[in-house]
Design a protein around this motif. Structure first.
Motif, PDB file in Angstrom:
ATOM      1  N   ASP A 175       0.805  -1.216   0.000  1.00 27.77           N
ATOM      2  CA  ASP A 175       0.000   0.000   0.000  1.00 27.77           C
ATOM      3  C   ASP A 175       0.843   1.273   0.000  1.00 27.77           C
ATOM      4  O   ASP A 175       0.304   2.358   0.110  1.00 27.77           O
ATOM      5  CB  ASP A 175      -0.911   0.026   1.237  1.00 27.77           C
ATOM      6  N   SER A 178       2.259   2.915  -2.338  1.00 27.28           N
ATOM      7  CA  SER A 178       1.864   3.885  -3.360  1.00 27.28           C
ATOM      8  C   SER A 178       0.588   4.603  -2.938  1.00 27.28           C
ATOM      9  O   SER A 178       0.417   5.780  -3.227  1.00 27.28           O
ATOM     10  CB  SER A 178       1.685   3.206  -4.717  1.00 27.28           C
ATOM     11  N   PHE A 179      -0.300   3.928  -2.236  1.00 23.33           N
ATOM     12  CA  PHE A 179      -1.525   4.574  -1.759  1.00 23.33           C
ATOM     13  C   PHE A 179      -1.209   5.642  -0.732  1.00 23.33           C
ATOM     14  O   PHE A 179      -1.798   6.723  -0.734  1.00 23.33           O
ATOM     15  CB  PHE A 179      -2.499   3.548  -1.172  1.00 23.33           C
ATOM     16  N   THR A 180      -0.267   5.370   0.161  1.00 27.32           N
ATOM     17  CA  THR A 180       0.046   6.322   1.226  1.00 27.32           C
ATOM     18  C   THR A 180       0.793   7.545   0.699  1.00 27.32           C
ATOM     19  O   THR A 180       0.994   8.494   1.446  1.00 27.32           O
ATOM     20  CB  THR A 180       0.852   5.664   2.356  1.00 27.32           C
ATOM     21  N   LYS A 181       1.185   7.540  -0.540  1.00 31.15           N
ATOM     22  CA  LYS A 181       1.834   8.695  -1.160  1.00 31.15           C
ATOM     23  C   LYS A 181       0.861   9.482  -2.037  1.00 31.15           C
ATOM     24  O   LYS A 181       1.224  10.492  -2.607  1.00 31.15           O
ATOM     25  CB  LYS A 181       3.041   8.260  -2.000  1.00 31.15           C
ATOM     26  N   LYS A 182      -0.360   9.016  -2.151  1.00 31.07           N
ATOM     27  CA  LYS A 182      -1.357   9.709  -2.977  1.00 31.07           C
ATOM     28  C   LYS A 182      -1.974  10.861  -2.201  1.00 31.07           C
ATOM     29  O   LYS A 182      -2.151  10.809  -0.988  1.00 31.07           O
ATOM     30  CB  LYS A 182      -2.438   8.742  -3.431  1.00 31.07           C
ATOM     31  N   ALA A 183      -2.313  11.909  -2.928  1.00 29.11           N
ATOM     32  CA  ALA A 183      -2.876  13.111  -2.316  1.00 29.11           C
ATOM     33  C   ALA A 183      -4.139  12.811  -1.520  1.00 29.11           C
ATOM     34  O   ALA A 183      -4.345  13.394  -0.449  1.00 29.11           O
ATOM     35  CB  ALA A 183      -3.149  14.168  -3.385  1.00 29.11           C
ATOM     36  N   ASP A 184      -4.991  11.919  -2.011  1.00 28.94           N
ATOM     37  CA  ASP A 184      -6.229  11.585  -1.294  1.00 28.94           C
ATOM     38  C   ASP A 184      -5.934  11.124   0.128  1.00 28.94           C
ATOM     39  O   ASP A 184      -6.595  11.533   1.075  1.00 28.94           O
ATOM     40  CB  ASP A 184      -7.014  10.482  -2.020  1.00 28.94           C
TER      41      ASP A 184
END
Length: 90
Positions: A5, A7-13
């Motif tokens: 995850d 990549s998810f924790t680096k997303k603006a959302d």
């Protein structure tokens, strides 16, 4: 969060909605899935942003990345740069 995850924790959302207020450093590391090289600046980032009252993941991430950029700039050696002459007339 698992390592899958990251990549998810680096997303603006995620970074804009994540709040580390009242969380321990260990909780933040786990929830933001911070790699070792980013953890070096976490204490400093938390202190800096706490003073500003900004508890978003985005603020932490921005501060940490700025410190990493500064670290790389300090290690820049112009004598190690390889210049390539290219023919741009084509």
């Amino acid at each position: 969060m698992s390592k899958n995850d990251v990549s998810f924790t680096k997303k603006a959302d995620f970074l804009l909605t994540y709040s580390w207020k009242n969380k321990t450093k260990d909780q933040v590391i786990k929830e933001m899935d911070l790699p070792d090289y980013e953890q070096i600046y976490l204490d400093e980032a938390m202190r800096h942003n706490e003073v500003k009252g900004d508890y978003t993941g985005m603020a932490l991430d921005r501060y940490i990345l700025q410190k990493l950029d500064e670290e790389q700039a300090d290690n820049f050696d112009k004598d190690e740069v390889i210049y390539v002459n290219r023919d741009h007339s084509r």
